[in-house]
Write a protein that holds these residues in place. Structure first.
Motif, PDB file in Angstrom:
ATOM      1  N   ALA A 319     -46.750  -0.758  23.871  1.00 23.36           N
ATOM      2  CA  ALA A 319     -47.789   0.100  23.288  1.00 23.36           C
ATOM      3  C   ALA A 319     -48.304   1.112  24.289  1.00 23.36           C
ATOM      4  O   ALA A 319     -48.854   2.152  23.916  1.00 23.36           O
ATOM      5  N   ASN A 320     -48.130   0.815  25.584  1.00 22.51           N
ATOM      6  CA  ASN A 320     -48.624   1.724  26.621  1.00 22.51           C
ATOM      7  C   ASN A 320     -47.688   2.919  26.843  1.00 22.51           C
ATOM      8  O   ASN A 320     -48.115   3.964  27.317  1.00 22.51           O
ATOM      9  N   THR A 321     -46.396   2.752  26.516  1.00 20.30           N
ATOM     10  CA  THR A 321     -45.434   3.831  26.742  1.00 20.30           C
ATOM     11  C   THR A 321     -44.574   4.042  25.490  1.00 20.30           C
ATOM     12  O   THR A 321     -43.344   3.925  25.547  1.00 20.30           O
ATOM     13  N   PRO A 322     -45.179   4.366  24.351  1.00 22.32           N
ATOM     14  CA  PRO A 322     -44.397   4.527  23.123  1.00 22.32           C
ATOM     15  C   PRO A 322     -43.637   5.853  23.120  1.00 22.32           C
ATOM     16  O   PRO A 322     -43.972   6.781  23.861  1.00 22.32           O
ATOM     17  N   HIS A 323     -42.592   5.916  22.301  1.00 18.63           N
ATOM     18  CA  HIS A 323     -41.888   7.173  22.108  1.00 18.63           C
ATOM     19  C   HIS A 323     -42.690   8.056  21.158  1.00 18.63           C
ATOM     20  O   HIS A 323     -43.324   7.575  20.210  1.00 18.63           O
TER      21      HIS A 323
END
Length: 525
Positions: A319-323
């Motif tokens: 959730a911290n690095t979503p596309h």
């Protein structure tokens, strides 16, 4: 046009908002031509009917155009009619009902045109009205002159008024009585008081003069009328910027030379923090070019080789690095772009990604491709090869929600503000070139390391590709032939190998036929 040997044909349009979702578009076509007798006007909209049905008539045609136009207007809830005076001209009025669209493209200026003061010179009031209206829309201040002498007087007045600066740009019509545009341009360019003013010549399409002639007079740009909105805007941007793009224009700016310029802003786009793209592309060369393009506009991207890999990648993202967005190739092994898109929309990659923007990339560029992509659930459509700034406006729309921010920053050192003429597309040439290395270098921002890597990859893969094509031809395996020829067509397009791309496209077309229509000897050829 054929009924109007002198004068003009004017197309005007009006848009009226009927309610929140419904618009009425009115279009008038007015000419100063031969006109239509009143007794003939009512029957003009019938099929195979013309005002002059004699065997000696001057103008050809089938008599279907107006009938088709009428049916189109009626299908869209509108009407069409004509008013005419014989010998003076005609006015055709049409209307249609349209729904509002959420796909309208926004103009994204590269400079603030509202700061420009522009002189427009033309003896035709319609031309003045059209140009002034367009400049007003962009926020520029337009001052009109209907003759060369009036234009010189306005320039003289501004020079004598210490509170005003010279005009930034002058748009001059060529065909004017007493003093034509060429003579006016010569007077202005040779007068030291007006040296800072950029000159644009605008001529009718029948004018036989050339760009070099205009440059020798002192003009900075040269366009046939009517100039397209994009050409005019781009020309004003280049002239107002007064930078490298203008200095390197040879011999001056034209509608053709504008196509060779990069559309990048002199500032880099400031993308929203955390922007992260996912590229679905099964070919290594296409992956490298796409990553290079995105890197040069400040975007980070991950790569997946097919739909299955993409779904796995999406599931694993935190959730911290979503596309943020997916660039989706349509033709891939195991799971193609259409299947992958439907799976993502169905939640197979997690509920978080069911609404992620998906932009199709396809090398087919065939009728129906766009509709097929949208039907699968994709948001937008780009034809491959995608290079340099082609995807920027689309990415801005979906990543920045049509509200891009900019930060002042120098462009990368390996960038260039102009594109060499050698990068012209195949459609603009008489015959495809075998290979256009300059075009490839420009496409990848003159990155020498990437240039070598792309060529080495292609050369190392070529023997295997050749074997696969020969095997598929010998065995009449059209499915395998389609896959390899389509892949090679896209790769050759990326590498600017136009001749080989054309051959691969021809092989692909053969592979699409029913097998009983395929001649093995044709494939051997």
């Amino acid at each position: 046009m054929k009924f109007t040997s002198q004068g003009e044909v004017v197309i005007s349009a009006r848009l009226t908002e009927l309610n929140a979702n419904l618009l009425q578009l009115d279009i008038d076509v007015t000419d100063t031509g031969i006109g239509i007798p009143p007794e003939k006007a009512d029957s003009l909209f019938e099929a195979f009917n013309q005002a002059d049905a004699s065997t000696t008539r001057q103008f050809g045609g089938t008599g279907l155009g107006l009938s088709i136009a009428k049916n189109l207007c009626l299908l869209m809830g509108g009407t069409i009619s004509v008013k005419s005076i014989p010998g003076e001209g005609s006015n055709f009025s049409s209307s249609m009902l349209l729904k509002t669209s959420d796909q309208a493209e926004l103009v994204k200026p590269t400079i603030d045109i509202s700061q420009l003061e522009i002189l427009i010179v033309d003896d035709n009031t319609t031309n003045l009205e059209v140009l002034r209206g367009q400049l007003d829309l962009w926020g520029a201040k337009a001052i009109e002159a209907s003759s060369g002498s009036e234009a010189l007087e306005l320039c003289q007045q501004r020079y004598n008024d210490e509170s005003k600066r010279p005009f930034d740009i002058a748009l001059l019509d060529m065909q004017m009585p007493e003093m034509d545009g060429a003579e006016l341009g010569r007077k202005l360019s040779h007068d030291e008081r007006f040296q800072s003013m950029k000159l644009v010549m605008m001529t009718s399409m029948t004018y036989q003069g050339g760009a070099q002639e205009m440059a020798d007079i002192g003009f900075d740009a040269y366009f046939p009328k009517p100039a397209t909105t994009s050409d005019l805007f781009d020309a004003l941007s280049i002239l107002a910027d007064d930078g490298q793009a203008l200095q390197q224009a040879q011999p001056l700016i034209t509608s053709e030379s504008i196509k060779t310029y990069s559309t990048k802003d002199s500032r880099q786009i400031k993308w929203p923090e955390g922007t992260r793209l996912l590229i679905l592309e099964d070919n290594y060369i296409n992956q490298m070019v796409a990553l290079s393009t995105l890197k040069n506009i400040g975007l980070h991207a991950d790569v997946a080789g097919n739909g299955l890999e993409a779904i796995s990648s999406l599931i694993q993202t935190t959730a911290n690095t979503p596309h943020t967005l997916i660039l989706m190739d349509c033709q891939m092994p195991e799971m193609d772009g259409y299947e992958a898109t439907r799976a993502i929309r169905d939640g197979k990659a997690g509920q978080f990604y069911t609404d992620i923007p998906i932009i199709a990339m396809t090398a087919n560029a065939m009728q129906g491709d766009k509709e097929k992509c949208l039907a699968a659930g994709m948001n937008a459509y780009l034809s491959k090869p995608i290079y340099n700034d082609a995807p920027i406006s689309t990415l801005i729309s979906y990543v920045c929600n049509n509200k891009p921010e900019y930060e002042d920053a120098p462009m990368p050192q390996d960038d260039t503000s102009t594109k060499p003429n050698a990068t012209a597309s195949t459609s603009e040439q008489d015959t495809p070139t075998h290979w256009n290395p300059d075009g490839l270098r420009e496409r990848i921002y003159n990155n020498d390391d990437l240039f070598s890597a792309l060529l080495n990859s292609f050369l190392s893969d070529s023997p295997k590709h050749s074997e696969d094509i020969l095997k598929a031809c010998n065995e009449l395996d059209l499915k395998a032939l389609k896959a390899i020829s389509h892949l090679l067509k896209g790769v050759c397009g990326q590498l600017c190998a136009d001749k080989l791309q054309s051959l691969c496209a021809a092989i692909e077309q053969v592979s699409l036929r029913p097998i009983e229509q395929v001649d093995k000897h044709e494939l051997e050829g």
